[in-house]
Write a protein that holds these residues in place. Structure first.
Motif, PDB file in Angstrom:
ATOM      1  N   TYR A  65      41.900  18.857  -7.266  1.00 53.13           N
ATOM      2  CA  TYR A  65      40.556  19.088  -6.724  1.00 53.13           C
ATOM      3  C   TYR A  65      40.557  19.374  -5.229  1.00 53.13           C
ATOM      4  N   ARG A  66      41.647  19.086  -4.505  1.00 51.98           N
ATOM      5  CA  ARG A  66      41.685  19.404  -3.078  1.00 51.98           C
ATOM      6  C   ARG A  66      42.202  20.816  -2.812  1.00 51.98           C
ATOM      7  N   ASP A  67      43.237  21.231  -3.546  1.00 55.52           N
ATOM      8  CA  ASP A  67      43.897  22.501  -3.265  1.00 55.52           C
ATOM      9  C   ASP A  67      43.052  23.754  -3.525  1.00 55.52           C
ATOM     10  N   PRO A  68      42.260  23.824  -4.591  1.00 57.35           N
ATOM     11  CA  PRO A  68      41.492  25.064  -4.822  1.00 57.35           C
ATOM     12  C   PRO A  68      40.536  25.424  -3.688  1.00 57.35           C
ATOM     13  N   SER A  69      39.927  24.440  -3.044  1.00 56.99           N
ATOM     14  CA  SER A  69      39.003  24.755  -1.954  1.00 56.99           C
ATOM     15  C   SER A  69      39.767  25.336  -0.768  1.00 56.99           C
ATOM     16  N   LEU A  70      40.959  24.833  -0.523  1.00 59.40           N
ATOM     17  CA  LEU A  70      41.784  25.355   0.557  1.00 59.40           C
ATOM     18  C   LEU A  70      42.207  26.788   0.260  1.00 59.40           C
ATOM     19  N   LEU A  71      42.577  27.056  -0.974  1.00 57.87           N
ATOM     20  CA  LEU A  71      42.942  28.414  -1.387  1.00 57.87           C
ATOM     21  C   LEU A  71      41.774  29.367  -1.179  1.00 57.87           C
ATOM     22  N   ARG A  72      40.579  28.954  -1.602  1.00 56.47           N
ATOM     23  CA  ARG A  72      39.383  29.796  -1.418  1.00 56.47           C
ATOM     24  C   ARG A  72      39.133  30.074   0.059  1.00 56.47           C
ATOM     25  N   LEU A 135      49.832  28.745   2.130  1.00 58.51           N
ATOM     26  CA  LEU A 135      48.487  29.300   2.302  1.00 58.51           C
ATOM     27  C   LEU A 135      48.222  29.643   3.770  1.00 58.51           C
ATOM     28  N   LEU A 136      48.616  28.753   4.667  1.00 54.92           N
ATOM     29  CA  LEU A 136      48.439  29.011   6.100  1.00 54.92           C
ATOM     30  C   LEU A 136      49.286  30.206   6.536  1.00 54.92           C
ATOM     31  N   HIS A 137      50.526  30.251   6.087  1.00 55.60           N
ATOM     32  CA  HIS A 137      51.417  31.368   6.442  1.00 55.60           C
ATOM     33  C   HIS A 137      50.831  32.691   5.970  1.00 55.60           C
ATOM     34  N   SER A 138      50.349  32.717   4.754  1.00 50.82           N
ATOM     35  CA  SER A 138      49.763  33.936   4.209  1.00 50.82           C
ATOM     36  C   SER A 138      48.547  34.376   5.031  1.00 50.82           C
ATOM     37  N   ALA A 139      47.685  33.427   5.369  1.00 49.20           N
ATOM     38  CA  ALA A 139      46.489  33.763   6.160  1.00 49.20           C
ATOM     39  C   ALA A 139      46.872  34.243   7.556  1.00 49.20           C
ATOM     40  N   LEU A 140      47.853  33.596   8.166  1.00 47.17           N
ATOM     41  CA  LEU A 140      48.278  34.000   9.508  1.00 47.17           C
ATOM     42  C   LEU A 140      48.975  35.364   9.490  1.00 47.17           C
ATOM     43  N   THR A 141      49.728  35.644   8.446  1.00 44.45           N
ATOM     44  CA  THR A 141      50.363  36.954   8.295  1.00 44.45           C
ATOM     45  C   THR A 141      49.293  38.029   8.156  1.00 44.45           C
ATOM     46  N   LEU A 149      45.939  38.182  15.342  1.00 44.22           N
ATOM     47  CA  LEU A 149      46.968  37.304  15.882  1.00 44.22           C
ATOM     48  C   LEU A 149      47.977  38.165  16.628  1.00 44.22           C
ATOM     49  N   PRO A 150      48.307  37.814  17.876  1.00 46.06           N
ATOM     50  CA  PRO A 150      49.250  38.634  18.640  1.00 46.06           C
ATOM     51  C   PRO A 150      50.565  38.854  17.891  1.00 46.06           C
ATOM     52  N   ALA A 151      51.147  40.019  18.110  1.00 47.06           N
ATOM     53  CA  ALA A 151      52.373  40.414  17.413  1.00 47.06           C
ATOM     54  C   ALA A 151      53.567  39.537  17.762  1.00 47.06           C
ATOM     55  N   ASP A 152      53.528  38.879  18.923  1.00 47.52           N
ATOM     56  CA  ASP A 152      54.671  38.053  19.327  1.00 47.52           C
ATOM     57  C   ASP A 152      54.620  36.635  18.763  1.00 47.52           C
ATOM     58  N   ARG A 153      53.657  36.342  17.930  1.00 45.29           N
ATOM     59  CA  ARG A 153      53.543  35.017  17.311  1.00 45.29           C
ATOM     60  C   ARG A 153      54.220  35.043  15.945  1.00 45.29           C
ATOM     61  N   ASP A 154      54.887  33.962  15.595  1.00 46.33           N
ATOM     62  CA  ASP A 154      55.573  33.853  14.313  1.00 46.33           C
ATOM     63  C   ASP A 154      54.669  33.101  13.325  1.00 46.33           C
ATOM     64  N   PRO A 155      54.089  33.809  12.338  1.00 44.36           N
ATOM     65  CA  PRO A 155      53.183  33.156  11.396  1.00 44.36           C
ATOM     66  C   PRO A 155      53.811  31.967  10.653  1.00 44.36           C
ATOM     67  N   ARG A 156      55.102  32.051  10.334  1.00 38.04           N
ATOM     68  CA  ARG A 156      55.745  30.951   9.604  1.00 38.04           C
ATOM     69  C   ARG A 156      55.823  29.688  10.470  1.00 38.04           C
ATOM     70  N   THR A 157      56.250  29.844  11.720  1.00 32.79           N
ATOM     71  CA  THR A 157      56.348  28.696  12.625  1.00 32.79           C
ATOM     72  C   THR A 157      54.964  28.125  12.929  1.00 32.79           C
ATOM     73  N   LEU A 158      53.989  29.003  13.124  1.00 33.43           N
ATOM     74  CA  LEU A 158      52.618  28.531  13.358  1.00 33.43           C
ATOM     75  C   LEU A 158      52.081  27.778  12.146  1.00 33.43           C
ATOM     76  N   ALA A 159      52.374  28.264  10.953  1.00 32.83           N
ATOM     77  CA  ALA A 159      51.927  27.577   9.731  1.00 32.83           C
ATOM     78  C   ALA A 159      52.541  26.189   9.648  1.00 32.83           C
TER      79      ALA A 159
END
Length: 194
Positions: A65-72, A135-141, A149-159
């Motif tokens: 019940y927590r994960d689906p809202s985050l996915l949405r 989910l965070l990595h995908s959104a940041l990518t 998001l600036p090109a010099d930022r690493d979405p994986r590390t930020l996630a």
């Protein structure tokens, strides 16, 4: 002829989740569960197994019940960076006020209480965290591809950083007498996305 269950297993599992979430694994006895769920020990064992098995099922339920809202929230069309900011700010708000502040996050509580010595619980915690991080990595990518998001930022590390921050906010929010501490930390982390 087999007897039919005289209780709703789904409702019983939800009650167990709420009790474990409030008290933790060690502080919840089988007697507490029998009383809270309103079912006999034999029925509990037949339906859910032992206390540990019931706890792990409750942990799975929490994720359901927590994960689906985050996915949405993180996969909605449109600006992805604003969705990430909204999620982090929601975690900060939940961690500094209300029931989630008092109870914390069930996954984070499990990590702190059982993660070091229960491999099954640790795997479930890791799966939950990996899901959030993905989910965070995908959104940041997506945000980077959309020019948010600036090109010099690493979405994986930020996630990874945001995951650690969000879980830490749950712990600090639960114990701190200063809710502003959590909100300020979230805003400082979000400034790294600019």
């Amino acid at each position: 002829m087999a007897r039919t269950k005289e209780f709703d297993p789904d409702a019983a599992l939800q009650s167990a989740l709420e009790l474990f979430w409030r008290r933790g694994y060690e502080a919840t006895s089988m007697a507490d569960l029998v009383e809270e769920l309103g079912i006999g020990r034999a029925s509990m064992y037949a339906t859910f197994g032992n206390k540990r098995e019931l706890y792990l099922k409750a942990l799975d339920r929490y994720g359901e019940y927590r994960d689906p809202s985050l996915l949405r929230e993180l996969s909605q069309p449109g600006p992805a960076l604003s969705a990430v900011r909204t999620v982090v700010r929601r975690f900060a708000a939940e961690s500094s006020t209300g029931d989630l502040r008092q109870n914390g996050c069930f996954v984070t509580n499990t990590a702190a209480e059982l993660g070091a010595h229960d491999p099954d619980a640790a795997r479930k915690v890791e799966a939950s965290w990996s899901h959030i991080e993905t989910l965070l990595h995908s959104a940041l990518t997506r945000a980077q591809a959309q020019g948010e998001l600036p090109a010099d930022r690493d979405p994986r590390t930020l996630a990874s950083m945001l995951l650690v921050l969000m879980q830490g906010m749950r712990v600090v929010g639960k114990a701190s007498q200063d809710p502003a501490r959590v909100v300020a930390a979230a805003e400082q982390a979000l400034a790294l996305l600019d």
